[in-house]
Design a protein around this motif. Structure first.
Motif, mmCIF file in Angstrom:
data_model
loop_
_atom_site.group_PDB
_atom_site.id
_atom_site.type_symbol
_atom_site.label_atom_id
_atom_site.label_comp_id
_atom_site.label_asym_id
_atom_site.label_seq_id
_atom_site.Cartn_x
_atom_site.Cartn_y
_atom_site.Cartn_z
ATOM 1 N N ASP A 318 -3.088 -1.183 -28.853
ATOM 2 C CA ASP A 318 -2.430 -1.578 -30.102
ATOM 3 C C ASP A 318 -1.558 -0.449 -30.642
ATOM 4 O O ASP A 318 -0.404 -0.662 -31.040
ATOM 5 C CB ASP A 318 -3.490 -1.907 -31.177
ATOM 6 N N ILE A 319 -2.135 0.764 -30.670
ATOM 7 C CA ILE A 319 -1.379 1.910 -31.207
ATOM 8 C C ILE A 319 -0.138 2.158 -30.359
ATOM 9 O O ILE A 319 0.969 2.389 -30.883
ATOM 10 C CB ILE A 319 -2.256 3.174 -31.264
ATOM 11 N N MET A 320 -0.318 2.076 -29.004
ATOM 12 C CA MET A 320 0.831 2.303 -28.121
ATOM 13 C C MET A 320 1.910 1.269 -28.409
ATOM 14 O O MET A 320 3.101 1.594 -28.472
ATOM 15 C CB MET A 320 0.399 2.213 -26.648
ATOM 16 N N ASP A 321 1.488 -0.020 -28.568
ATOM 17 C CA ASP A 321 2.473 -1.074 -28.848
ATOM 18 C C ASP A 321 3.207 -0.783 -30.147
ATOM 19 O O ASP A 321 4.434 -0.919 -30.227
ATOM 20 C CB ASP A 321 1.762 -2.439 -28.976
ATOM 21 N N LYS A 322 2.423 -0.389 -31.152
ATOM 22 C CA LYS A 322 3.065 -0.098 -32.457
ATOM 23 C C LYS A 322 4.129 0.976 -32.295
ATOM 24 O O LYS A 322 5.240 0.877 -32.845
ATOM 25 C CB LYS A 322 2.001 0.385 -33.460
ATOM 26 N N MET A 323 3.765 2.048 -31.573
ATOM 27 C CA MET A 323 4.722 3.146 -31.408
ATOM 28 C C MET A 323 5.951 2.680 -30.635
ATOM 29 O O MET A 323 7.082 3.054 -30.962
ATOM 30 C CB MET A 323 4.055 4.325 -30.678
ATOM 31 N N LYS A 324 5.732 1.789 -29.592
ATOM 32 C CA LYS A 324 6.875 1.290 -28.813
ATOM 33 C C LYS A 324 7.777 0.465 -29.706
ATOM 34 O O LYS A 324 9.006 0.606 -29.677
ATOM 35 C CB LYS A 324 6.384 0.435 -27.635
ATOM 36 N N SER A 325 7.147 -0.417 -30.527
ATOM 37 C CA SER A 325 7.982 -1.277 -31.378
ATOM 38 C C SER A 325 8.743 -0.447 -32.388
ATOM 39 O O SER A 325 9.878 -0.753 -32.719
ATOM 40 C CB SER A 325 7.135 -2.346 -32.069
ATOM 41 N N MET A 326 8.102 0.646 -32.864
ATOM 42 C CA MET A 326 8.830 1.532 -33.787
ATOM 43 C C MET A 326 10.023 2.134 -33.071
ATOM 44 O O MET A 326 11.136 2.193 -33.627
ATOM 45 C CB MET A 326 7.899 2.668 -34.260
ATOM 46 N N GLY A 327 9.804 2.569 -31.805
ATOM 47 C CA GLY A 327 10.895 3.141 -31.020
ATOM 48 C C GLY A 327 12.001 2.123 -30.802
ATOM 49 O O GLY A 327 13.182 2.384 -30.976
#
Lengths: 343, 342
Positions: A318-327
C-alpha cells in the motif's frame, strides 16, 4: 486480515487507556533523563575541552538534548490523548491527528535507535581528538606566561592527579619534551648548557616527570627526577619499581572514562527506545479500538484493536503504491500543458 | 480564659485539617533529611578517622540519625490523625492518645533544641581531635611498613591534595619530623650520617615537603626540596614565593570543612524545630476545635479552638500544684506505712 488483532470491551479499553497513560508518564521521565544525560555529557566535554585542543565534537550531546526535548513533548501529548480517550467528545478532538502522530512516533523511535548506535560509535573519533589534544597539552605545559595557554599546566596537573595517569601513553612522554619554562632555567649554568646542547631542537630535556605523576600509594617518597638513573637513589631499580609514578597513560584513562560514559548513555537510550516503542504500540491499540466501535453511539459496545489494519506485506505494498501514485501525480502535472497545446 | 482562642466553622476546620496534613508530610520529609544528614556526617567522620587518631566522637551523627527516625515516626502518626480528623468515627479512635502525643512532641522539640546546640558546641571537640590526630599522622607518615599505619602516607597525601593544605599549621611542620623511612636512606652516606647526627633524637630532618604539598596552580615546576635555600634554585626567594606549595595548614582546612558542615546541619535542625512547633500548635487547635463542638451530632456546628485551656500563668501554676500533690502522695504513702506498722 489485521495484524495481531485483540478484542476489547469497555472494561478492557478503560484498563488499556489507563495503563498507556501511566506508561506515557514514565516515558516523559525517560525523556527528561535523556535530556539531562545530554547536558551532563556536554558539561563533561566542556570541562576538559582544553585537553582536546578545543576541537571536540559536540554533535552527540546536542543530539541527545534535542531527542530528550522531543521525547518529553510527544509523550506529554500522548498522555493527554490517552487521558481524554475515554470521553468520546474529547477524543473526537484528537482523532484526526492520531494517524500522523503515530507515524511521527515511529520515525522518532528510529532516530532514537540511531542515536544509541552513535553513542557506541563516537568513541573512535574521540580517541583521535584526545590523542592530539593531550600531545599539544603536554607541549604547552611550560607556557604559563603565554596568554591562552597559561592554565594548561594547572589543567594537566589536576587531570593527572584526578585520573591517576601520567603522560600520553606512559610517563616516558615527559622525557621527550621540555616541561620546565626557560624563565626558571639558569642559562649560565654548565649543566643547563650541556643539556640544551645535547639535542637538535635545543630543548632542556630530562628524565624527570612533574609532581602530578606521583602515586600517593607508594611506600617511599616520590622520585620525580633522574628516574632512569638507578645510582641517583638508594635502593631503587627503575625497571622493577611500579608504585612510584602512575603507570597508565592519560589518553587511555580519559578514553576509558568517556567511553564508559558513552556506553552507559547508549544503553539507557536503547531502554528508552524500547519504552517508546511499547507506548506507540499501546497508543495504536487504543486508537484502533476506539475507531472500530461496533455501535458508535454505545460506549459499552465491543470493538477490535489491531497493530496494523492489513498484514505487513499488504501495508508495505500500500505504501509503495501511494508513493508511486504521488510520483505519477507529479509527472502528469508536468505532462498536462503539453497535451493542451497539441489539441 | 483560654490562651489564643480561635473560632471555627466546618469549612475552617476542614481547611485546617488539610493544611496540617500537608505540613505533617513536609515534616516527614524534613525528618528523612535529618536522618540522611546524620548518615552523611557519620560517613565523613569515618572517612577521615585516621586523621583524627580513630578517636572522634560519633555522638552528634548518632543523635541525628535517632532524631531523624523519631521525627519521621511522630510526624507520620500526626499526619494520619489529621487525615482521620474529619471523620468522627475514625477520630474517636485517636482522641484518647492525643494528649500523650502532644506531650511527646514537646519533649521531642526539647531534644531537637539539644541536638542543635550540640551541633554548634561539638565543633570544639572536633578541633581538638583534629589537632592531635594530624600531629600523629605527620609523625607516622614514614611508617609504610608498620601494620596499622601503612596507609597513613596515602591518606595524608590524598588529604593534602584534596583539601589544598600542607602540614598541621603550615608547611614548616614537615621540617620537624622525619618523613622518609629509614629503609630508603643510605646510612653509609656521609650526608645522611651528618643529618642524622645533627639533632638530639637522631632523625633525618630536612627542609623539604612531600609532593602532595605542591600547588598545581604554580607557574613553575614544584620546588619540594631545599625550600629555605634560595641559592639551590634559580630565581627563587622562599620569603616571597606564594604559589609553589599550599600555604594553608591541614588543621585549618579540615576544621573549616567540618565546622561548616556542622553549622549547616545545626541551622537545618533549628528550621525543623520551627516546623515541629507549628505542627504541634496546629494539632492542638484542631483537636480542641473538634472536642468543643456545640452539637456533637451536627458536623456543621461552630466550635472554638485554643492553644492552652487556661492562661499561661494558670497552666503553669496548675502544673506546679500537680507536681506538689505527686510529691505529697509519696510522702503520705511513706507516712502511712509506719502508721500501718504501729
Amino acid at each position: 486480515m489485521a495484524l495481531l488483532p485483540v478484542k476489547f470491551d469497555l472494561k478492557k479499553r478503560v484498563k488499556l487507556a489507563q495503563t498507556v497513560w501511566f506508561m506515557y508518564w514514565f516515558a516523559v521521565l525517560a525523556g527528561v533523563l535523556v535530556l539531562s544525560m545530554g547536558l551532563f555529557f556536554k558539561i563533561e566535554l566542556r570541562k576538559r575541552s582544553e585537553l582536546m585542543d578545543n576541537n571536540e565534537s559536540h554533535f552527540l550531546p546536542n543530539l541527545l538534548i534535542l531527542m530528550g526535548l522531543i521525547a518529553c513533548s510527544i509523550n506529554v501529548f500522548g498522555g493527554k490523548v490517552c487521558y481524554d480517550s475515554l470521553d468520546p467528545d474529547k477524543f473526537a478532538k484528537w482523532k484526526p491527528m492520531l494517524k500522523t502522530y503515530l507515524v511521527f512516533c515511529v520515525g522518532f523511535n528510529a532516530l532514537l535507535l540511531v542515536t544509541a548506535v552513535l553513542c557506541f560509535l563516537m568513541r573512535i573519533p574521540m580517541q583521535f581528538t584526545l590523542a592530539e589534544g593531550l600531545r599539544n597539552g603536554m607541549r604547552y605545559y611550560k607556557d604559563t606566561d603565554t596568554p591562552g595557554r597559561c592554565y594548561m599546566k594547572r589543567t594537566l596537573d589536576l587531570m593527572q592527579i584526578e585520573f591517576r595517569c601520567c603522560g600520553n601513553d606512559n610517563y616516558r612522554d615527559w622525557f621527550e619534551i621540555q616541561w620546565v619554562s626557560n624563565r626558571y632555567l639558569d642559562f649560565s649554568s654548565k649543566e643547563v648548557k650541556d643539556r640544551i646542547g645535547s639535542n637538535v631542537d635545543g630543548q632542556y630535556l630530562m628524565d624527570g616527570v612533574p609532581f602530578s605523576c606521583c602515586n600517593p600509594s607508594s611506600p617511599r617518597p616520590c622520585i620525580q627526577a633522574q628516574m632512569t638513573n638507578n645510582t641517583a637513589h638508594y635502593s631503587y631499580d627503575h625497571y622493577t619499581e611500579d608504585l612510584n609514578v602512575w603507570k597508565r597513560g592519560c589518553r587511555d584513562a580519559l578514553l576509558f572514562y568517556y567511553g564508559g560514559m558513552m556506553n552507559t548513555i547508549g544503553a539507557l537510550v536503547i531502554l528508552v527506545t524500547m519504552l517508546e516503542a511499547s507506548v506507540t504500540v499501546g497508543m495504536q491499540y487504543v486508537h484502533s479500538s476506539l475507531c472500530n466501535l461496533a455501535n458508535p453511539e454505545d460506549p459499552e459496545s465491543e470493538s477490535e484493536g489491531w497493530l496494523l489494519e492489513k498484514t505487513v506485506k499488504e501495508t508495505f505494498t500500500d505504501i509503495m503504491d501511494k508513493m508511486k501514485s504521488m510520483g505519477k501525480g507529479i509527472k502528469v502535472e508536468e505532462g498536462e500543458p503539453v497535451v493542451e497545446t497539441v489539441s | 480564659m483560654p490562651f489564643m482562642p480561635v473560632k471555627f466553622n466546618l469549612q475552617r476546620r476542614v481547611k485546617l485539617a488539610q493544611g496540617l496534613w500537608m505540613l505533617y508530610w513536609f515534616s516527614v520529609i524534613a525528618g528523612i533529611l535529618i536522618f540522611s544528614l546524620g548518615i552523611f556526617f557519620k560517613i565523613e567522620l569515618r572517612k577521615r578517622s585516621e586523621m583524627m587518631d580513630n578517636n572522634e566522637s560519633h555522638l552528634v551523627p548518632n543523635l541525628l540519625i535517632l532524631v531523624g527516625l523519631l521525627a519521621c515516626g511522630l510526624n507520620a502518626f500526626g499526619g494520619k490523625v489529621c487525615h482521620d480528623s474529619l471523620d468522627p468515627i475514625k477520630f474517636s479512635k485517636w482522641k484518647p492518645m492525643l494528649k500523650t502525643y502532644l506531650l511527646l512532641c514537646c519533649g521531642f522539640n526539647v531534644l531537637l533544641v539539644l541536638v542543635s546546640l550540640l551541633c554548634f558546641l561539638m565543633q570544639f571537640s572536633v578541633y581538638l581531635t583534629l589537632a592531635e590526630g594530624l600531629s600523629y599522622a605527620i609523625r607516622f607518615y614514614k611508617d609504610t611498613d608498620t601494620p596499622g599505619r601503612c596507609f597513613m602516607k596515602r591518606t595524608l597525601d590524598m588529604t593534602q591534595i584534596e583539601f589544598h593544605c600542607c602540614g598541621n599549621n603550615n608547611f614548616r611542620d614537615w621540617f620537624e619530623v622525619q618523613w622518609i623511612s629509614n629503609r630508603y636512606l643510605d646510612m653509609s652516606n656521609d650526608v645522611v650520617k651528618d643529618r642524622v647526627l645533627s639533632n638530639v633524637e637522631g632523625k633525618y630532618l630536612m627542609d623539604s615537603v612531600p609532593f602532595s604539598c605542591c600547588n598545581p596552580g604554580s607557574p613553575r615546576p614544584c620546588i619540594q626540596h631545599h625550600l629555605t635555600n634560595n641559592s639551590a634554585h634559580y630565581d627563587y626567594d622562599h620569603r616571597t614565593e606564594e604559589l609553589n606549595i599550599w600555604t594553608r595548614g591541614c588543621l585549618e582546612a579540615l576544621f573549616s570543612y567540618y565546622s561548616s558542615l556542622m553549622s549547616s546541619i545545626g541551622v537545618f535542625v533549628l528550621f525543623a524545630i520551627i516546623l515541629e512547633s507549628v505542627d504541634m500548635a496546629g494539632l492542638k487547635y484542631l483537636s480542641t476545635a473538634l472536642e468543643t463542638m456545640a452539637e456533637p451530632e451536627n458536623p456543621e456546628c461552630e466550635s472554638e479552638g485554643w492553644l492552652l485551656e487556661k492562661g499561661v500563668k494558670e497552666t503553669f501554676s496548675d502544673l506546679l500544684t500537680k507536681l506538689k500533690t505527686l510529691g505529697r502522695t509519696n510522702q503520705v504513702e511513706g507516712g502511712d506505712a509506719p502508721e500501718a506498722n504501729t
